[in-house]
Design an enzyme around this catalytic site. Structure first.
Site, PDB file in Angstrom:
ATOM      1  CD  GLU B 134      -3.172  -0.350   0.111  1.00  0.00           C
ATOM      2  OE1 GLU B 134      -2.981  -0.580  -1.097  1.00  0.00           O
ATOM      3  OE2 GLU B 134      -4.161   0.261   0.545  1.00  0.00           O
ATOM      4  CB  THR B 187      -5.639   7.961  -1.926  1.00  0.00           C
ATOM      5  OG1 THR B 187      -6.504   7.002  -2.515  1.00  0.00           O
ATOM      6  CG2 THR B 187      -5.587   7.728  -0.429  1.00  0.00           C
TER       7      THR B 187
END
Lengths: 313, 313
Positions: B134, B187
């Protein structure tokens, strides 16, 4: 239920915050606590007849005393202002200790008048009156002491507007050791030194702990409870006001406490344990440590009180 | 378990935050999700053979692609760098949607290599690799998408240091309606517009909701869940980036959603419901509303996926 001529009740001391749950969690103790005795008299009005155990600190004017003021509120609400009530308050716990002293008195008074009148209101319905009582006593209407004192167990103040209080499960062996060091930290001052702004990342860490603690209570997982009992937001600031805080924390942790922190706004501190024997061991060790430092203290070792306020007679 | 020559797995899309649990809660969906197929080959090294469904957006260099990079990490960890692995990634969900697209790919890759090698690692042991994946994909190693994609259900990231993930109970009838409006909110940008400082009183309100939500999940109390699904901290800021957010919220609430908010960092939005029919009804209404406003969207109606990543073949 039938109305009574007199009633004698007990409302327990409480420990707010449960370390990581600032302003939302609280729990009731088996001891100490306050007692209130009410007697009907013929002359209308609410009168404080006697206060014991308060060292002369509490107002005896019924309108200024949280017990009297709350009872008057309930009578007004129920249109029963014609009644004559005499109050005896026996404070069996220290004032300004961080153990919900004003809350215990407030709840004892509210619970007593409701019992005297044959329970016209539910326990939950007494809560809004208790909030007003706390506002009178502390200048801030919080529920994290009154809710557990009234309902017992571990309570979550989910929200204030509207007021929603949830009873959380109490793991059977959860106990606590409470030490009240004889120094003064008024709630107002303890609130005032807090920062009004916090770092988002610290808040996230805190709500991870809160979520972990709630899960631990439901799962009765003492390891998870222990790993969640941490407060990096409030404790670093408020603990400055508490003598020997870091040393007491170290002692409690070494002896196997699940967690250690400030009870409410202090100066009392609380260690959570699995089992009452462990709580007693820690209470003894912490009081001994303070004694060596020439600091007097009260110590309590208690299970979680799951019933809340009760009728004694 | 025995090693295999090839494997084909599915890892589900996820919705992070669960409205009030910013950065600590996430849940897995039944659909959409990503598929990864791994095949052993004789030439050592990890190679991406094919990516479908990504519209050419993802890097095919194995070291830069989260699937390839994660598989290489696991092989290095297990001292199996001598192996030759060919990867096929089939993205069956939109990228940059707020549905954990990179997390689904990462988990599919990690779960696949672990299955191919006969499960030398547990699911929990794969999580640290997923965090690194991630970090590679988003610049920030968060677990609120990878944990539910891997483990299934509703997951709590209790803490990052050390990493502790807890599976929360999934109320049987809890479902969600997810709408991905065709606008882009990376994001990184969604994180950057957040304030780093928040008001303590707002944080207290938020952790009351989090504690209420966790309790509601354990108690399977849909009313309490609904009253806790509120976010006054992140939503007011991030929702600015999402077209028709307030209107969609109003529609969802009117149709009886338990709660409505942003999925992860958006732009997808999520409505939680009791029952799949209600979720379908809301998905349809919200997509229709967006269509009237000339905004394309993907819509999903899903139960909570309680199993996480699975082997297809």
């Amino acid at each position: 239920m039938k109305e009574k001529d007199s009633i004698h009740v007990f409302a327990p001391a409480t420990s707010a915050n449960f370390i990581c749950g600032y302003d939302i969690l609280g729990l009731a103790l088996e001891e100490p606590g306050d007692e209130v005795k009410l007697t009907r008299v013929n002359t209308p009005g609410v009168v404080i007849k006697k206060i014991t155990g308060d060292e002369g600190l509490l107002p005896t004017d019924s309108k200024k005393n949280t017990v009297g003021a709350c009872i008057e509120m309930v009578l007004r609400h129920l249109n029963r202002e014609d009644l004559g009530i005499e109050i005896e308050l026996n404070k069996k716990m220290p004032i300004g200790s961080g153990l919900g002293s004003s809350a215990a008195s407030t709840i004892a008074g509210l619970f007593a008048i409701n019992q005297l009148l044959g329970e016209p209101l539910t326990r939950q319905e007494l809560l809004p009156f208790a909030l007003k009582g706390e506002e009178l006593a502390c200048g801030y209407g919080h529920a994290d002491n009154v809710a557990p004192s009234l309902l017992g167990g571990i309570t979550l103040i989910k929200s204030y507007h509207p007021l929603e209080v949830i009873n959380l499960p109490t793991p059977k062996e959860l106990c606590c050791s409470i030490i009240f060091p004889h120094v003064e930290v008024p709630t107002r001052a303890a609130r005032q030194i807090l920062r009004t702004q916090i770092e988002l990342k610290n808040a996230v860490h805190q709500w991870g702990n809160i979520a972990g603690l709630i899960s631990g209570l439901f799962l009765e997982d003492y390891g998870l409870i222990s790993r969640s009992l941490e407060d990096k937001l409030i404790e670093p600031i408020r603990s400055i006001l508490i003598p020997e805080f870091d040393q007491m924390k170290e002692i409690a942790k070494e002896l196997g406490a699940l967690g250690f922190g400030i009870s409410g706004s202090g100066p009392s501190v609380v260690a959570f344990t699995k089992g009452l024997d462990k709580a007693k061991e820690i209470t003894e060790a912490l009081q001994l440590h303070l004694k060596h430092k020439q600091i007097g203290s009260n110590g309590y070792s208690s299970r979680i009180n799951t019933h809340g306020a009760i009728v004694i007679k």
